[in-house]
Design an enzyme around this catalytic site. Structure first.
Site, PDB file in Angstrom:
ATOM      1  N   GLU A  46     -74.029 -80.431 -31.523  1.00  0.00           N
ATOM      2  CA  GLU A  46     -72.811 -80.549 -30.721  1.00  0.00           C
ATOM      3  C   GLU A  46     -71.762 -81.436 -31.377  1.00  0.00           C
ATOM      4  O   GLU A  46     -71.066 -82.207 -30.714  1.00  0.00           O
ATOM      5  CB  GLU A  46     -73.126 -81.029 -29.299  1.00  0.00           C
ATOM      6  N   HIS A 271     -77.713 -87.302 -24.334  1.00  0.00           N
ATOM      7  CA  HIS A 271     -79.095 -87.125 -24.793  1.00  0.00           C
ATOM      8  C   HIS A 271     -79.562 -88.413 -25.463  1.00  0.00           C
ATOM      9  O   HIS A 271     -78.752 -89.190 -25.978  1.00  0.00           O
ATOM     10  CB  HIS A 271     -79.205 -86.003 -25.835  1.00  0.00           C
TER      11      HIS A 271
END
Length: 401
Positions: A46, A271
């Site tokens: 990402e 995360h």
């Protein structure tokens, strides 16, 4: 004996300010943290903006001078690799099933997700490093992308099997969007000899015993509703490995790490990162014979995956029927409007409005037909291809026992 330190992190670099919080600050913080030089290989996901990638490269070039970004799709895969040793070769395999282009708010299709391969020569050992980010799970109770993600896991396992025959070590890292009890994960680790560093580690950390990396209760970016459902979070980010003949690998350490940005009230990402220390030792041991019980387990998960994919075909077929009925209904309405006679005495605004309605209906009918006969039929063929491959492999394993 050689020590190899690896880190993987989904950076949550979505370039949408109100959706993705503190992105510029977090990307810089990630770059500063990696510039400490604690790792030999770093795999990030990402990293959607080239400017963010450049910021990371500029900050860590002195400790991780070799890097590669896997371009794919419309906006890039978001997957990149940084290494202390030269990256000799690269290749990217794009998954044939990748979500839906019309689900703009999900966005996975635009990233052209797949699995990237980097070949490294690490102190005389040839390493095949696989970096990936599988399709996201947006609703576990009603997961429309489950067949896609299972198909991606199987496709990735086959890609690793076919491309790793001539290396010494295999490393696969990234955000798999699969929990360790999911069929997709089981297919990946039974259809390859890959082992999970978290499960093979020697150490037991004092915190985060579950190894959760997403929707963790201690992460301020976690969705509070999801935390209530899964109070310990989810483990969906992994570092997997395989030692080929002539090499032994010991997992000295595997931890979730980074957490909060020092001195700030926010985390590096939504995360948690996963870091693994591997000890690589050349060995004269020969390859162990295949355990038939493991082959039985492998076949069971291949069949389970096949059932999920076949159910996906049925669901898409139903969607196609619905789209065709919608197109037919709108076409009948359009035909009725086209047969409506207007008098020259009708106000111009009515004539204009009726013409606009006809145009909108015509575009809608065309879009529904395109979606049903092109987009969805393509999805059916992709699912059928995976089901066929799964069936053939399962049959081969069954006959081989």
């Amino acid at each position: 004996m050689e020590r190899l330190k690896i880190l993987t992190l989904n950076c949550w670099g979505v370039p949408v300010p109100f959706v993705c919080k503190m992105r510029p600050q977090r990307i810089l913080a990630i770059a500063k943290e990696l510039s400490k030089g604690q790792y030999d290989i770093v795999v990030l996901q990402e990293v959607w903006l080239k400017s963010d990638y450049n910021i990371i490269c500029e900050n860590i070039s002195s400790v991780l001078p070799h890097n590669h970004y896997f371009y794919s799709g419309v906006i890039g895969s978001g997957v990149c690799v940084f290494s202390k040793v030269p990256i000799l070769e690269t290749f990217f395999h794009k998954f044939q099933l990748n979500g839906h282009a019309y689900k703009v708010h999900h966005g996975d299709w635009f990233g052209g997700k797949g699995v990237g391969l980097c070949i490294l020569n690490y102190k005389g050992l040839k390493i095949n490093l696989y970096a990936t980010h599988l399709h996201a799970e947006y609703n576990r109770s009603d997961d429309e992308y489950l067949p896609h993600r299972v198909s991606q896991a199987f496709e990735m396992s086959q890609f690793i099997r076919y491309t790793s025959t001539n290396c010494d070590v295999v490393i696969a890292a990234g955000d798999f969007n699969l929990e360790s009890n999911d069929v997709g994960y089981k297919v990946l680790v039974t259809n390859t000899p890959l082992r999970d560093t978290w499960e093979q580690k020697k150490n037991t950390p004092d915190s985060n015993l579950s190894g959760s990396t997403c929707e963790c209760p201690f992460n301020p970016f976690s969705d509070k509703n999801q935390v209530q459902i899964q109070q310990d979070g989810k483990r969906i980010d992994y570092i997997l490995y395989e030692a080929k003949t002539g090499v032994n690998i010991t997992v000295e350490r595997c931890i979730t790490t980074l957490g909060m940005v020092p001195g700030q009230q926010y985390s590096f990402s939504d995360h948690e990162a996963v870091a693994s220390d591997l000890l690589l030792l050349r060995s004269s041991e020969e390859t162990q014979p295949v355990d038939t019980s493991l082959e039985t387990e492998r076949n069971a998960y291949l069949i389970a995956a096949q059932n999920i994919v076949k159910e996906g075909v049925i669901q898409v077929r139903r969607t196609i029927t619905g789209l065709q009925l919608q197109a037919l209904g709108l076409a009948v309405l359009l035909l009725g409007l086209c047969n409506t006679e207007l008098s020259v005495t009708n106000p111009i605004i009515i004539i204009f409005f009726l013409g606009l309605v006809k145009l909108v209906l015509a575009v809608a009918v065309a879009a529904l037909v395109w979606l049903a006969l092109v987009v969805k039929e393509g999805e059916v063929h992709g699912l059928k291809a995976t089901a066929s491959n799964l069936e053939l492999l399962s049959k081969h394993i069954s006959e081989g026992r």
